[in-house]
Design an enzyme around this catalytic site. Structure first.
Site, PDB file in Angstrom:
ATOM      1  N   SER A  43       2.707   7.044  -0.012  1.00  0.00           N
ATOM      2  CA  SER A  43       3.472   6.347   1.004  1.00  0.00           C
ATOM      3  C   SER A  43       3.344   4.835   0.939  1.00  0.00           C
ATOM      4  O   SER A  43       4.055   4.113   1.627  1.00  0.00           O
ATOM      5  CB  SER A  43       3.052   6.834   2.392  1.00  0.00           C
ATOM      6  OG  SER A  43       1.703   6.508   2.665  1.00  0.00           O
ATOM      7  N   SER A  53      -1.692   8.400  -1.428  1.00  0.00           N
ATOM      8  CA  SER A  53      -0.716   7.346  -1.192  1.00  0.00           C
ATOM      9  C   SER A  53      -1.068   5.984  -1.761  1.00  0.00           C
ATOM     10  O   SER A  53      -0.258   5.058  -1.679  1.00  0.00           O
ATOM     11  CB  SER A  53      -0.452   7.217   0.310  1.00  0.00           C
ATOM     12  OG  SER A  53       0.201   8.368   0.793  1.00  0.00           O
ATOM     13  N   LYS A  88       0.349  -3.091   3.651  1.00  0.00           N
ATOM     14  CA  LYS A  88       1.200  -1.998   4.124  1.00  0.00           C
ATOM     15  C   LYS A  88       1.407  -2.153   5.635  1.00  0.00           C
ATOM     16  O   LYS A  88       0.468  -2.515   6.359  1.00  0.00           O
ATOM     17  CB  LYS A  88       0.497  -0.681   3.807  1.00  0.00           C
ATOM     18  CG  LYS A  88       1.261   0.595   4.055  1.00  0.00           C
ATOM     19  CD  LYS A  88       0.436   1.782   3.540  1.00  0.00           C
ATOM     20  CE  LYS A  88       1.162   3.113   3.686  1.00  0.00           C
ATOM     21  NZ  LYS A  88       0.370   4.226   3.086  1.00  0.00           N
TER      22      LYS A  88
END
Length: 472
Positions: A159, A183, A83
């Site tokens: 996310s 997330s 990420k």
């Protein structure tokens, strides 16, 4: 599988075994991953940066090692991606934002990335996310939405949407994400992969961009439980020297890979009802029922104070997130995504007394849940209220009410992460279902091994599975 074949369907354990045995080179495997990314990411939009040159140099270095040295690396030649809130040397740490594009490149990799590469993994890029990790859909206006590989018209979750989608698309077998309010578990649920949110403080966060320091967790995604365990074991352990993450527990490595075959014999497993049933649509309730039957879980239990705990997590997230970004909110509010900007501005206006009260409620809620968990080794709950919704969806009919979709996707995860419990999210496909929905296997603090043992048992019987998406 020969070295000439594509490797995108192989899991990390298979790749490492081939590299150990000399039936494939790390270079061949990494080039296959780069080819898969090039062929698919124009549709999926999981990556914000591809580190091809670095990856091939790293793969060549692995191939040059003596065979016995490669054999000692549990993730030898395994492509991974992170990420884009993880530091990657030479790249700005975007955290999904426009503002951080102007930041200088990171000079070092994040600690967890360094640990994965020390185990033989090879970084191939950075992944899309909601801006500053504040969201559940990865409909990022700066980078474009990440699309669910199983249905490109639908969201990947957030996310850590890029992290879930990259694994589901077969671009890489392992990724890293973050989980503050859900997330990791939300994208794992919607993309049909396995995700692990460890106990708060288990994995050091040094070298990652924070959202809410008192709630942030880091963890892996994978298409098999064994791969999840391999990655988790490689990242465990306290920091050496001066700690960069004051929230990291100074806890020794407690490997889980050897515990996976132990199964579920003797485990006391319950099903969460009440809030967790009301805020799940029939497809999510059916997924939990299927997992419960497979695990022999017949007892239903309700968590006390769960709604108050979730409300406390909302306030704490708003307030801590706003405090972190207040200088930029004052100077350049127009450069934030509108939704995250408005949430941060609301957080900046919260009275301090409310935030202090939220922390007290959080503590009471944690104590109440700890009392419940004295009677259980694992608790089951849906990971999301439903399967992936179409991109652009704004509302969801849930618990008899029309509710905003984005916060609703955290309704079932937020009450668990705000008290730091370890959770493995497992993907369940209903009969004739085109899309999966995840189930949370929730354990007591520091008992990731129990959640992973149950996940392995479900995988072995075919109750859960994480196939590579058949991209059109």
């Amino acid at each position: 599988m020969s070295a000439a074949q594509p490797w995108f369907e192989a899991d990390a354990a298979t790749i490492a075994a081939a590299v150990h045995g000399g039936t494939a080179s790390a270079t061949v495997v990494v080039q296959s991953a780069l080819d898969r990314i090039a062929a698919t990411d124009g549709r999926v939009n999981a990556f914000t940066a591809v580190t091809g040159e670095r990856a091939l140099q790293r793969a060549a270095a692995l191939d040059a090692l003596p065979a016995e040295a490669r054999a000692a690396l549990p993730l030898a030649g395994v492509p991974v991606a992170v990420k884009n809130l993880f530091d990657v040397a030479g790249l700005p740490t975007l955290a999904g934002s426009k503002i951080e594009r102007e930041a200088p490149p990171a000079t070092n990799d994040a600690l967890l990335l360094r640990r994965l590469e020390a185990a033989g993994a090879v970084l191939v890029g950075a992944l899309n996310m909601d801006e500053y990790a504040y969201g559940f859909t990865t409909e990022n206006s700066h980078e474009g939405p990440t699309r669910n590989p199983h249905d490109l018209s639908r969201i990947a979750g957030g996310s850590s949407g890029g992290s879930g989608a990259a694994v589901a698309a077969g671009q890489v077998p392992i990724t890293l994400g973050s989980d503050t309010n859900g997330s990791i578990r939300v994208p794992a649920s919607l993309c049909g992969v396995y995700g692990l949110k460890p106990t708060f403080g288990r994995l050091p966060r040094t070298g990652s961009y924070p959202f809410v320091s008192s709630l942030d967790h880091l963890g892996p995604f994978a298409r098999s439980v064994r791969d999840l365990a391999l990655a988790y074991d490689a990242m465990q352990g306290p920091e050496d020297g001066a700690p960069g993450d004051p929230g990291c527990a100074q806890r020794p490595v407690e490997p889980v890979i050897g515990t996976l075959p132990q199964g579920i014999a003797g485990l006391r497993i319950g099903v969460l009802g009440g809030w967790f049933a009301r805020n799940a649509l029939p497809e999510a309730q059916a997924a939990v029922a299927r997992v419960a039957e497979a695990l022999g879980a017949t007892r239903t239990v309700e968590l006390p104070l769960v709604e108050a705990g979730r409300a406390a997590a909302f306030l704490i997230s708003n307030a801590e997130g706003a405090a972190l970004h207040l200088p930029d909110l004052r100077r350049r509010a127009q450069d934030f995504e509108p939704l995250s900007r408005d949430r941060f501005l609301a957080g900046a206006l919260l009275p301090a007394a409310w935030v202090m009260r939220a922390q007290r409620v959080r503590r009471r809620y944690a104590e109440a849940v700890a009392a419940v968990m004295q009677d259980f080794d694992l608790l089951l709950a849906p990971a999301t209220p439903c399967s992936a919704t179409p991109i652009g969806t704004e509302w969801l009919e849930l618990d008899g009410r029309r509710q905003p979709l984005r916060p609703s996707f955290g309704a079932l995860t937020q009450p668990i992460s705000c008290i730091g419990l370890p959770v493995c999210a497992v993907p369940v496909w209903g009969a004739h279902a085109a899309l999966p929905v995840g189930v949370q296997l929730i354990a007591a603090p520091w008992r990731e091994d129990l959640a992973l043992r149950a996940a392995a048992a479900l995988e072995a019987t075919g109750i859960t599975q994480a196939p590579v998406a058949l991209l059109p």
